[in-house]
Structure formats: C-alpha cells, structure tokens
Design an enzyme around this catalytic site. Structure first.
Site, PDB file in Angstrom:
ATOM      1  N   LYS A  14       5.052   0.328   4.631  1.00  0.00           N
ATOM      2  CA  LYS A  14       3.646   0.485   4.242  1.00  0.00           C
ATOM      3  C   LYS A  14       2.804   1.007   5.401  1.00  0.00           C
ATOM      4  O   LYS A  14       1.919   1.836   5.203  1.00  0.00           O
ATOM      5  CB  LYS A  14       3.060  -0.846   3.760  1.00  0.00           C
ATOM      6  CG  LYS A  14       3.337  -1.161   2.331  1.00  0.00           C
ATOM      7  CD  LYS A  14       2.528  -2.374   1.898  1.00  0.00           C
ATOM      8  CE  LYS A  14       2.944  -2.860   0.548  1.00  0.00           C
ATOM      9  NZ  LYS A  14       2.174  -4.045   0.130  1.00  0.00           N
ATOM     10  N   ASP A  71      -2.908  -4.809  -2.408  1.00  0.00           N
ATOM     11  CA  ASP A  71      -1.982  -5.562  -3.225  1.00  0.00           C
ATOM     12  C   ASP A  71      -1.517  -4.565  -4.257  1.00  0.00           C
ATOM     13  O   ASP A  71      -2.316  -3.848  -4.861  1.00  0.00           O
ATOM     14  CB  ASP A  71      -2.601  -6.795  -3.869  1.00  0.00           C
ATOM     15  CG  ASP A  71      -1.520  -7.719  -4.425  1.00  0.00           C
ATOM     16  OD1 ASP A  71      -0.449  -7.828  -3.784  1.00  0.00           O
ATOM     17  OD2 ASP A  71      -1.727  -8.328  -5.481  1.00  0.00           O
ATOM     18  N   SER A  72      -0.250  -4.480  -4.367  1.00  0.00           N
ATOM     19  CA  SER A  72       0.304  -3.475  -5.259  1.00  0.00           C
ATOM     20  C   SER A  72       1.541  -4.041  -5.915  1.00  0.00           C
ATOM     21  O   SER A  72       2.115  -5.023  -5.452  1.00  0.00           O
ATOM     22  CB  SER A  72       0.658  -2.210  -4.477  1.00  0.00           C
ATOM     23  OG  SER A  72       1.521  -2.509  -3.408  1.00  0.00           O
ATOM     24  N   ASP A 159      11.096   1.686  -5.609  1.00  0.00           N
ATOM     25  CA  ASP A 159      11.177   3.153  -5.600  1.00  0.00           C
ATOM     26  C   ASP A 159      12.493   3.709  -6.152  1.00  0.00           C
ATOM     27  O   ASP A 159      12.470   4.705  -6.875  1.00  0.00           O
ATOM     28  CB  ASP A 159      10.940   3.708  -4.189  1.00  0.00           C
ATOM     29  CG  ASP A 159       9.483   3.636  -3.755  1.00  0.00           C
ATOM     30  OD1 ASP A 159       8.596   3.477  -4.616  1.00  0.00           O
ATOM     31  OD2 ASP A 159       9.237   3.757  -2.539  1.00  0.00           O
ATOM     32  N   LYS A 179       5.740  11.937  -1.930  1.00  0.00           N
ATOM     33  CA  LYS A 179       5.335  10.635  -2.460  1.00  0.00           C
ATOM     34  C   LYS A 179       3.834  10.415  -2.273  1.00  0.00           C
ATOM     35  O   LYS A 179       3.160   9.915  -3.170  1.00  0.00           O
ATOM     36  CB  LYS A 179       6.128   9.515  -1.795  1.00  0.00           C
ATOM     37  CG  LYS A 179       5.852   8.156  -2.400  1.00  0.00           C
ATOM     38  CD  LYS A 179       6.691   7.068  -1.775  1.00  0.00           C
ATOM     39  CE  LYS A 179       6.321   5.720  -2.352  1.00  0.00           C
ATOM     40  NZ  LYS A 179       6.958   4.637  -1.630  1.00  0.00           N
ATOM     41  N   HIS A 184       0.636   5.549  -6.008  1.00  0.00           N
ATOM     42  CA  HIS A 184      -0.476   4.679  -6.360  1.00  0.00           C
ATOM     43  C   HIS A 184      -1.363   4.386  -5.148  1.00  0.00           C
ATOM     44  O   HIS A 184      -2.580   4.337  -5.275  1.00  0.00           O
ATOM     45  CB  HIS A 184       0.043   3.375  -6.995  1.00  0.00           C
ATOM     46  CG  HIS A 184       1.118   2.683  -6.227  1.00  0.00           C
ATOM     47  ND1 HIS A 184       2.292   3.304  -5.834  1.00  0.00           N
ATOM     48  CD2 HIS A 184       1.234   1.407  -5.779  1.00  0.00           C
ATOM     49  CE1 HIS A 184       3.056   2.439  -5.174  1.00  0.00           C
ATOM     50  NE2 HIS A 184       2.438   1.285  -5.139  1.00  0.00           N
TER      51      HIS A 184
END
Length: 188
Positions: A14, A71-72, A159, A179, A184
C-alpha cells in the site's frame, strides 16, 4: 525538506501504491514503520469510512503529521457483500493473503459465471491541520468479478482472483501503472 504525508499502514504494498499515486505532490510519502509508530488502531467501524477515519485520526494524533488512511476491501455480490470491511480479517486472524483468497474461492465454489460479480471499494480519509475542517474523505470503486483460480504475481490481497473485463486480466497481472489507472485507491 519536503513535508511528510503519513500513509497509515504497515503494508509495504500500500505504501508503494500510494507513493506512485501521489508522486506529483511535494510530500515525502512514509508509512507507519518509517516513523517507528507501533500504535495499533482497532477497526471497529461498520463501514469503510468509519474505519478510515478512526485510523487517520489516531495516527495523525500520534505522529503530528498530515495522515492519509484508507479502509478498503472486496465486496462480492453472491456473498451478500462479504468479505467487506472484514476483507483483511476474512477467516479470522490466522489466514494470510493466500489463505483468504482460498477461503473466498471455497465460499464461491457453487457460484458460476456472471454471478461472481465483485467490486473493490476504498475510502480514503485525510486528517491534519492543512485539511479544511481538519478531515476529509473520498471513495473509489472498481467493478469486476472473481475468477476460479489465482492468476498473476503483481499486487497483493485479492488481486490474483479479481478479474477486470476491460483489461482481460486480473489486477495481479497489471503493472503498477496500469493498476493505478483503474484501482479503487486510484479512483478515490
């Protein structure tokens, strides 16, 4: 010396992703480990937004830095939105990314074709004195489907099983730049 933007995560994937996405801003993008922050914030919210704000507020207070938290997660239509806000804890505390992917595939064994629709959702929360009102949130979504077995070596989390029809690939088969264009987090 550039100002710091703390990305409230220990996930190096991340941190790299946000560093790419934010490469045009005049901030050093750092993660929690870079600043030696060992605080753990429990994600007790029932929505992505609540959890992102919980983390951003706590880590901004702990660090004194402008803080971006996300937050995902993955929402699978056939599983009534699961794993949702529990995506990183799907199956409890034991499984790693691969284990969570295998659990997801097991739970979808009897679901075929177009019934495997899914979406990645990310809510970003930015907290700091530089933000009007002290905090701000935004949401991004990317639609896809869950394939039957992992494909690809890039990315992390779900993924390898998240199929993008627009690219005829999983998100784990995309380069970082590809990507970023569709993700998102990139949308958020």
């Amino acid at each position: 010396m550039a100002k710091k933007l703390l990305v409230a995560t220990r996930n190096s994937g991340k941190v790299r992703e946000f560093s790419r996405l934010l490469s045009d801003i005049d901030f050093d993008v750092v993660g929690l480990d870079d600043l030696g922050i060992d605080l753990e914030v429990e994600e007790t919210g029932s929505t992505f937004e609540e959890n992102a704000l919980l983390k951003a507020r706590a880590y901004a207070e702990a660090s004194g830095e402008l803080t971006l938290a996300d937050d995902s997660g993955l929402e699978v239509k056939a599983l009534d939105g699961e794993p949702g806000v529990k995506s990183a804890r799907y199956g409890g505390e034991g499984p790693d990314d691969e284990g969570r992917v295998q659990l997801l595939l097991k739970n979808l064994e009897s679901v075929r074709g177009w019934n495997r629709q899914a979406r990645f959702v990310a809510v970003l929360a930015l907290v700091g004195d530089q933000v009007p009102g002290g905090e701000s949130t935004t949401e991004g979504v990317v639609d896809g489907a869950i394939i039957h077995e992992p494909i690809g070596e890039n990315g992390f989390g779900y993924d390898p099983v998240f199929w993008l029809a627009s690219h005829a690939k999983t998100t784990a088969q995309l380069s970082g730049e590809e990507k970023d264009e569709v993700s998102h987090r990139g949308n958020a």
